[in-house]
Write a protein that holds these residues in place. Sequence first.
Motif, PDB file in Angstrom:
ATOM      1  N   UNK A 182       0.857  -1.184   0.000  1.00 15.48           N
ATOM      2  CA  UNK A 182       0.000   0.000   0.000  1.00 15.48           C
ATOM      3  C   UNK A 182       0.896   1.237   0.000  1.00 15.48           C
ATOM      4  N   UNK A 183       0.895   1.968  -1.102  1.00 12.94           N
ATOM      5  CA  UNK A 183       1.828   3.076  -1.259  1.00 12.94           C
ATOM      6  C   UNK A 183       1.417   4.300  -0.469  1.00 12.94           C
ATOM      7  N   UNK A 184       0.130   4.521  -0.295  1.00 16.45           N
ATOM      8  CA  UNK A 184      -0.354   5.680   0.441  1.00 16.45           C
ATOM      9  C   UNK A 184      -0.632   5.253   1.881  1.00 16.45           C
ATOM     10  N   UNK A 185       0.205   5.715   2.787  1.00 15.26           N
ATOM     11  CA  UNK A 185       0.055   5.389   4.204  1.00 15.26           C
ATOM     12  C   UNK A 185       0.474   6.604   5.025  1.00 15.26           C
ATOM     13  N   UNK A 186       0.173   6.554   6.291  1.00 11.06           N
ATOM     14  CA  UNK A 186       0.524   7.670   7.171  1.00 11.06           C
ATOM     15  C   UNK A 186       2.032   7.855   7.221  1.00 11.06           C
ATOM     16  N   UNK A 187       2.767   6.734   7.321  1.00 11.92           N
ATOM     17  CA  UNK A 187       4.216   6.822   7.378  1.00 11.92           C
ATOM     18  C   UNK A 187       4.815   7.428   6.130  1.00 11.92           C
ATOM     19  N   UNK A 188       4.280   7.079   4.965  1.00  8.32           N
ATOM     20  CA  UNK A 188       4.802   7.626   3.708  1.00  8.32           C
ATOM     21  C   UNK A 188       4.513   9.122   3.586  1.00  8.32           C
ATOM     22  N   UNK A 189       3.350   9.529   4.054  1.00  2.00           N
ATOM     23  CA  UNK A 189       3.019  10.954   4.011  1.00  2.00           C
ATOM     24  C   UNK A 189       3.910  11.735   4.980  1.00  2.00           C
ATOM     25  N   UNK A 190       4.162  11.153   6.143  1.00  5.29           N
ATOM     26  CA  UNK A 190       5.056  11.802   7.107  1.00  5.29           C
ATOM     27  C   UNK A 190       6.456  11.934   6.522  1.00  5.29           C
ATOM     28  N   UNK A 191       6.881  10.936   5.736  1.00 11.76           N
ATOM     29  CA  UNK A 191       8.203  11.000   5.107  1.00 11.76           C
ATOM     30  C   UNK A 191       8.340  12.244   4.240  1.00 11.76           C
ATOM     31  N   UNK A 192       7.295  12.567   3.487  1.00 12.53           N
ATOM     32  CA  UNK A 192       7.362  13.719   2.590  1.00 12.53           C
ATOM     33  C   UNK A 192       7.619  14.999   3.383  1.00 12.53           C
ATOM     34  N   UNK A 193       6.947  15.135   4.525  1.00 12.46           N
ATOM     35  CA  UNK A 193       7.102  16.353   5.319  1.00 12.46           C
ATOM     36  C   UNK A 193       8.426  16.374   6.087  1.00 12.46           C
ATOM     37  N   UNK A 194       8.922  15.199   6.505  1.00 11.44           N
ATOM     38  CA  UNK A 194      10.157  15.158   7.281  1.00 11.44           C
ATOM     39  C   UNK A 194      11.406  15.184   6.408  1.00 11.44           C
ATOM     40  N   UNK A 195      11.393  14.470   5.292  1.00 16.45           N
ATOM     41  CA  UNK A 195      12.606  14.303   4.497  1.00 16.45           C
ATOM     42  C   UNK A 195      12.413  14.628   3.020  1.00 16.45           C
ATOM     43  N   UNK A 196      11.317  14.170   2.442  1.00 21.07           N
ATOM     44  CA  UNK A 196      11.191  14.160   0.985  1.00 21.07           C
ATOM     45  C   UNK A 196      11.352  15.505   0.316  1.00 21.07           C
ATOM     46  N   UNK A 197      10.683  16.533   0.832  1.00 20.60           N
ATOM     47  CA  UNK A 197      10.656  17.811   0.113  1.00 20.60           C
ATOM     48  C   UNK A 197      12.027  18.474   0.068  1.00 20.60           C
ATOM     49  N   UNK A 198      12.771  18.439   1.194  1.00 18.90           N
ATOM     50  CA  UNK A 198      14.053  19.155   1.185  1.00 18.90           C
ATOM     51  C   UNK A 198      15.160  18.329   0.536  1.00 18.90           C
ATOM     52  N   UNK A 199      15.062  17.004   0.577  1.00 16.24           N
ATOM     53  CA  UNK A 199      16.029  16.191  -0.174  1.00 16.24           C
ATOM     54  C   UNK A 199      15.837  16.416  -1.671  1.00 16.24           C
ATOM     55  N   UNK A 200      14.575  16.464  -2.127  1.00 11.40           N
ATOM     56  CA  UNK A 200      14.301  16.732  -3.537  1.00 11.40           C
ATOM     57  C   UNK A 200      14.783  18.121  -3.934  1.00 11.40           C
ATOM     58  N   UNK A 201      14.621  19.091  -3.047  1.00 12.04           N
ATOM     59  CA  UNK A 201      15.074  20.453  -3.339  1.00 12.04           C
ATOM     60  C   UNK A 201      16.596  20.508  -3.497  1.00 12.04           C
ATOM     61  N   UNK A 202      17.317  19.801  -2.648  1.00  7.06           N
ATOM     62  CA  UNK A 202      18.784  19.771  -2.768  1.00  7.06           C
ATOM     63  C   UNK A 202      19.194  19.141  -4.084  1.00  7.06           C
ATOM     64  N   UNK A 203      18.518  18.088  -4.496  1.00  7.20           N
ATOM     65  CA  UNK A 203      18.838  17.452  -5.776  1.00  7.20           C
ATOM     66  C   UNK A 203      18.608  18.420  -6.936  1.00  7.20           C
ATOM     67  N   UNK A 204      17.545  19.222  -6.849  1.00 10.61           N
ATOM     68  CA  UNK A 204      17.308  20.199  -7.907  1.00 10.61           C
ATOM     69  C   UNK A 204      18.424  21.243  -7.960  1.00 10.61           C
TER      70      UNK A 204
END
Length: 713
Positions: A141-163
Amino acid sequence: MSYSSSPHINTNNRKRRLNDGQEAPQGRDLLASPHNARLCQHLCGGPCSDSADCSHSPSPSPGQAGTTQCHSSHVCEDVREEGLGRTRIRAENEVEANKLVNNYRFGFRKWKSHVTERPFEDRSEAVKELYSELNVIKPSHLVSVGNIVYVFLFGWWVALVYLLVCILMFTTVIGTPYGKLCCRLSWYFLWPFGKTIQEVTHVSEPVRSPPSAQCLHIVLNTQIAAVKCLESCGTNQQLQTFKLQRRFTTYVWLLLGFPLLAVVHSLVCVLAWTMVFTIPVAKMNARTLGTILLMPPEDVSQGYGSKALLCCSNATNWHYYKYTVDGINVFAVNLLPLVIVAMVIGYMDTGNQYASSNLKFGIAVSSIIPLSYYIGMGIASISAQSNFAVGALVNATFGSITEMTFYITALIRGHKAGNPCLQEIVKAALTGTLFGCILFIPGISMVVGGLKHSEQRFNSRSTGVGSALLFISVGGVFAPTLFSKAYGNLVCDACTTSNNSTLFHNHVEPLVYSVCVLLPVAYIIGLIFTLKTHSHIYDIQVGEGHAEAPGGAVVHWSRWRSLLILIMATLLMSACADLATQHIQPILHQPNISQYFIGVTVIAMVPEIPEIVNGIQFALQNNINLSLEVGSCIAVQVCMLQIPLLVLFNALYDVGFVLIFSDLHLWASIFSVIVVNYILMDGKSDYFQGTALVVVYLILLALYFFAPSPLGC
């Protein structure tokens, strides 16, 4: 030591008691016991033979009492089980069997975790998932609470650094291939779930006509294919140009792009690993840093390829509290750096310029938790791989080393500084450990176990032995205090006349020394009683689950490694205890906190956190008997070993330790022993009884919290 199982075991009961440490029926070898014969005759109305079984007639005739008939041996075996309570344990190998047997021995430290490596194929699917690599594509199940929390904790700023790195590589022109890779990875790390990064394997085909466009296409695919193509074309100059360009591209990447991403991924690894339940995120970033970013960019593809490199379905997994590294629980691994931090800031920042004394005290006390865990693991490992004598010696030597290190360090520092408060802190810690292990560890274990198993049973016979030893222990330890209450204040702190001094030295001191000789003797008698002459009280039997693995059991720590870790952990424990006592002074002078409360809570119970966890784990596995033994074992050792050792130390090196406690310590300890013996007398436990013990413990803590500080503090 040999381990054998009885050939006559009730199959249905075995299925109901597969968990480690559960009670199971006895074999027919005990049928001839006079106690069993009388019990069976009492219930059956007549003697029972080997092939007879006792059961009550389901349909008594009117006017008659329920008749009793004997058919087979099953019910009689259950009766014997209730009467004597054979403890049947299951082990995976001989070392684990020895460790489990040691858990039931009186005086041995109880240990839940394995000391050997468990076969991976025998573990549950949930545990296998914890150790699986992130290169297997699995539906989830790709959509879960843990996966959504990942986006707010790590995903957005790691993606920004890659850009940002992508833009940087494009500006260098020569780093364009890596810029494209960073662009793809930016979208990947924003939401990596359900996506796959794969390795592209290029297969070189025979080239019939070598036009320049075809050669250039092969060059962009892979360096190896380009070399073969250029060699077939015979263009050595193009080959040299390609090698030089490829080398410059790699240099630009390693100098400009890779270092920034290495810092980012390392930071994410540390944060995700520290949070434990997000370890999949740490594994994903570690694999990216160690593999993907070091590959040629044209060999990395998202969505197609011949070999999966990275595939993460979930950012969190709640079962990671079971995760171990070389046999050590992940929480103990994460807390171990606190020891280094405590050493650095404690001994280098002597002027408190960078950290306050309160912070240093908190870190020093917290660092005791992982060290206690490592000491417990070392004790269990050596005991499980050695004979009984060596195991008993190791348990007696290192079983109380955590508490004794702090107590002796505090007494020495208080004596040198002329501070009587530290002696009172030690007495409060001794008392807090005593009633904390009597009330809180059994109580919280009953609550957790009762919520899962409704009602749990334990061996009331062995618990009765522990209860008797507790009464003896408390009576002996507080005998000098009761003596002083009966004959007045004979404490030498108030000796202003020669008469008081004479009373103390002629009456109180001899009583203290007498008690401190008798208590270890009682402890040794308890060992002989439970381990030698009346070992049938525990009646331990290793079940059919014991099977020696090919080549023997693979232990996490060998005997010598365990001994080395024990010595190192003990030395580090001494340093942390020294730092804790050095920086406890500002806390003692807090006007709103009683010194008593600090002793019975922080100093007393923090070193026992691994024992509390062990007790809860035993209760969850429906082995409440060991949960009760955890607290009872510590309480008995406090009274019968630790306090006599402190008196002996004071006799050899006078630090002013007097074995006379305040009224609060006296009545709190006596009340705790009475309450716990009343609760445990029926051999059953549930969450209500556990709640009662925990509430009593909290009431005692409230008494200590509002109690005035000791005299002179």
